[in-house]
Scaffold this motif. Sequence first.
Motif, mmCIF file in Angstrom:
data_model
loop_
_atom_site.group_PDB
_atom_site.id
_atom_site.type_symbol
_atom_site.label_atom_id
_atom_site.label_comp_id
_atom_site.label_asym_id
_atom_site.label_seq_id
_atom_site.Cartn_x
_atom_site.Cartn_y
_atom_site.Cartn_z
ATOM 1 N N PHE A 1 0.862 -1.280 -0.070
ATOM 2 C CA PHE A 1 0.040 0.049 -0.078
ATOM 3 C C PHE A 1 0.975 1.190 -0.122
ATOM 4 C CE2 PHE A 1 -2.456 -3.342 2.420
ATOM 5 C CZ PHE A 1 -3.592 -2.999 1.299
ATOM 6 N N PRO A 2 0.314 2.310 -0.577
ATOM 7 C CA PRO A 2 1.283 3.711 -0.525
ATOM 8 C C PRO A 2 1.451 3.907 0.941
ATOM 9 C CG PRO A 2 -0.881 4.032 -1.421
ATOM 10 C CD PRO A 2 -0.941 2.663 -1.253
ATOM 11 N N ILE A 3 2.363 4.641 1.163
ATOM 12 C CA ILE A 3 3.045 5.147 2.754
ATOM 13 C C ILE A 3 2.725 6.764 2.662
ATOM 14 C CG2 ILE A 3 4.726 5.178 4.206
ATOM 15 C CD1 ILE A 3 5.464 2.282 2.667
ATOM 16 N N LYS A 4 2.409 7.052 3.817
ATOM 17 C CA LYS A 4 2.410 8.633 3.971
ATOM 18 C C LYS A 4 2.891 8.725 5.487
ATOM 19 C CE LYS A 4 -0.789 10.675 0.806
ATOM 20 N NZ LYS A 4 0.412 11.365 -0.060
ATOM 21 N N THR A 5 3.802 9.767 5.422
ATOM 22 C CA THR A 5 4.039 10.231 7.155
ATOM 23 C C THR A 5 2.752 10.928 7.739
ATOM 24 O OG1 THR A 5 4.814 12.232 6.456
ATOM 25 C CG2 THR A 5 6.577 10.462 6.649
ATOM 26 N N ALA A 6 2.593 10.700 9.063
ATOM 27 C CA ALA A 6 1.637 11.500 9.614
ATOM 28 C C ALA A 6 1.678 13.258 9.262
ATOM 29 C CB ALA A 6 1.751 11.278 11.216
ATOM 30 N N GLU A 7 2.916 13.745 9.170
ATOM 31 C CA GLU A 7 3.054 14.892 9.014
ATOM 32 C C GLU A 7 2.416 15.386 7.559
ATOM 33 O OE1 GLU A 7 5.456 13.163 9.784
ATOM 34 O OE2 GLU A 7 5.788 13.655 11.866
ATOM 35 N N ASP A 8 2.236 14.360 6.604
ATOM 36 C CA ASP A 8 1.521 14.573 5.228
ATOM 37 C C ASP A 8 0.156 14.377 5.117
ATOM 38 O OD1 ASP A 8 4.256 15.327 4.398
ATOM 39 O OD2 ASP A 8 4.628 13.386 3.705
ATOM 40 N N PHE A 9 -0.560 13.899 6.344
ATOM 41 C CA PHE A 9 -2.083 13.466 6.213
ATOM 42 C C PHE A 9 -2.803 14.747 5.962
ATOM 43 C CE2 PHE A 9 -1.884 9.492 8.965
ATOM 44 C CZ PHE A 9 -1.302 8.776 8.177
ATOM 45 N N ALA A 10 -2.389 15.941 6.503
ATOM 46 C CA ALA A 10 -3.397 16.900 6.130
ATOM 47 C C ALA A 10 -3.631 17.345 4.705
ATOM 48 C CB ALA A 10 -2.920 18.338 6.683
ATOM 49 N N GLY A 11 -5.040 17.350 4.274
ATOM 50 C CA GLY A 11 -5.332 17.563 2.852
ATOM 51 C C GLY A 11 -5.221 16.346 2.072
ATOM 52 N N ALA A 12 -4.476 15.417 2.426
ATOM 53 C CA ALA A 12 -4.239 14.103 1.842
ATOM 54 C C ALA A 12 -5.039 12.705 2.286
ATOM 55 C CB ALA A 12 -2.542 13.696 1.761
ATOM 56 N N ILE A 13 -5.576 13.135 3.528
ATOM 57 C CA ILE A 13 -6.105 11.790 4.140
ATOM 58 C C ILE A 13 -7.290 12.237 4.792
ATOM 59 C CG2 ILE A 13 -6.174 10.047 6.032
ATOM 60 C CD1 ILE A 13 -4.303 9.265 3.915
ATOM 61 N N ASP A 14 -8.391 11.651 4.900
ATOM 62 C CA ASP A 14 -9.508 11.801 4.948
ATOM 63 C C ASP A 14 -10.038 11.406 6.620
ATOM 64 O OD1 ASP A 14 -10.342 13.470 2.644
ATOM 65 O OD2 ASP A 14 -10.742 11.190 1.701
ATOM 66 N N LEU A 15 -9.424 9.964 6.606
ATOM 67 C CA LEU A 15 -9.734 9.435 8.019
ATOM 68 C C LEU A 15 -8.536 8.655 8.213
ATOM 69 C CD1 LEU A 15 -11.885 8.630 10.079
ATOM 70 C CD2 LEU A 15 -12.499 6.783 8.524
ATOM 71 N N GLY B 1 -2.419 10.930 17.742
ATOM 72 C CA GLY B 1 -3.339 12.177 18.273
ATOM 73 C C GLY B 1 -2.443 13.496 18.213
ATOM 74 N N ARG B 2 -1.437 13.449 18.867
ATOM 75 C CA ARG B 2 -0.467 14.791 19.276
ATOM 76 C C ARG B 2 -0.077 14.980 17.777
ATOM 77 N NH1 ARG B 2 3.554 12.495 23.614
ATOM 78 N NH2 ARG B 2 4.692 14.590 22.935
ATOM 79 N N GLN B 3 0.463 14.185 16.753
ATOM 80 C CA GLN B 3 0.791 14.280 15.657
ATOM 81 C C GLN B 3 0.019 15.082 14.728
ATOM 82 O OE1 GLN B 3 3.794 11.421 13.793
ATOM 83 N NE2 GLN B 3 3.175 10.029 15.379
ATOM 84 N N LEU B 4 -1.374 14.679 14.662
ATOM 85 C CA LEU B 4 -2.181 15.204 14.031
ATOM 86 C C LEU B 4 -2.960 16.287 14.531
ATOM 87 C CD1 LEU B 4 -3.818 11.815 12.471
ATOM 88 C CD2 LEU B 4 -1.950 13.412 11.476
ATOM 89 N N ALA B 5 -2.916 16.836 15.698
ATOM 90 C CA ALA B 5 -3.465 17.969 16.453
ATOM 91 C C ALA B 5 -3.367 19.099 15.427
ATOM 92 C CB ALA B 5 -2.759 18.408 17.547
ATOM 93 N N GLY B 6 -4.524 19.588 15.091
ATOM 94 C CA GLY B 6 -4.813 20.929 14.396
ATOM 95 C C GLY B 6 -4.998 20.373 13.041
ATOM 96 N N LYS B 7 -4.669 19.280 12.389
ATOM 97 C CA LYS B 7 -4.647 18.845 11.124
ATOM 98 C C LYS B 7 -5.846 18.833 10.454
ATOM 99 C CE LYS B 7 0.307 17.449 10.960
ATOM 100 N NZ LYS B 7 0.606 18.626 10.489
ATOM 101 N N ASN B 8 -6.902 18.710 11.130
ATOM 102 C CA ASN B 8 -8.385 18.666 10.795
ATOM 103 C C ASN B 8 -8.575 17.170 9.937
ATOM 104 O OD1 ASN B 8 -11.198 19.227 10.523
ATOM 105 N ND2 ASN B 8 -10.785 20.081 8.306
ATOM 106 N N VAL B 9 -7.972 16.097 10.590
ATOM 107 C CA VAL B 9 -8.019 14.825 10.210
ATOM 108 C C VAL B 9 -8.583 13.902 11.324
ATOM 109 C CG1 VAL B 9 -6.755 12.814 9.192
ATOM 110 C CG2 VAL B 9 -6.057 15.024 8.692
ATOM 111 N N PRO B 10 -9.945 13.438 11.185
ATOM 112 C CA PRO B 10 -10.328 12.549 12.220
ATOM 113 C C PRO B 10 -9.837 11.408 12.620
ATOM 114 C CG PRO B 10 -11.948 12.637 10.515
ATOM 115 C CD PRO B 10 -10.918 13.511 10.057
ATOM 116 N N LEU B 11 -9.994 10.805 13.504
ATOM 117 C CA LEU B 11 -9.466 9.259 13.914
ATOM 118 C C LEU B 11 -10.523 8.443 14.435
ATOM 119 C CD1 LEU B 11 -7.348 11.662 15.449
ATOM 120 C CD2 LEU B 11 -5.871 9.734 15.173
#
Length: 301
Positions: free
Chosen positions: A60-74, A88-98
Amino acid sequence: MLSPSPNSTNKAFKRVALVGKFQADGIEERLQDLAKLVTGLGCEVFLEAATAQHLGFTEFPIKTAEDFAGAIDLVVVLGGDGTMLGIGRQLAGKNVPLVGINMGRLGYMTDIPIQSVQTILPQIIAGEYEADTRTLLDAVVLRKDKEITRALALNDVVVNRSGISGMVELAVRVNGSFMYNQRSDGLIVSTPTGSTAYALSAGGPILHPRVAGILLVPIAPHSLSNRPIVLPEDSVTVIEVIDGREVIVNFDMQSQTDLQSGDKIEVRQSNKTITFLHPCSHSDYKTLREKLHWNEYPSTF
């Protein structure tokens, strides 16, 4: 928030990232099954980089948590509350639900049993969920008025002694006003989310996740008059190390900084939040009852 139920051809989330507790037994098979389920729902599946690296997944394609914003919906987290805290700490403020899926023991944040994932996760991806926004703490460690550490905490910021050293003496000020000098094993500054973690074991109250407040809980205080207190959400708490050997500050018990006498830890509510998604049947009280083994009333109550 309760989202409407769309028809089966619609998806609220199309790009889904999977995060796993890679130390857990059987995690490879569980993640493979989860990826197959999500792919079968018509979603594009990604693996979080650390999860893929530790498990050796390449399909599967790989993404770092830093790149989730705008590229990952969930983000779907498979593991326990500790795994959820880290991502959760890494995604704080990135508007990506968990969404949290537990692999055995019910968690306060990972509240979907692995046995129910085949039923519940498709409902959430289709848009049937309750959204739960959580606050974090922003902590700054100052040494001679210079910042040496800054960190976020979803559960708590804990100033305490390490090893077998004696008590620590701390001076606490809130919004510039002196509160007390305290001799104890330490002090916990907790969010409502963290009120069911270390703060609870230290005698603090349970705060509902929607309570807007910050909790201070002394750890084994020398004086029994030092009691837990809930502060307003806009409070700024400054903890100064007056005396003590081997004093440290922990952030969600996942990172730490060694402290010296005179160091100050400034803690306030962060302007960043994270959002958990729960099944429509979710109940915070049911979770508390099951985790804390509270007695239940008869079903006729």
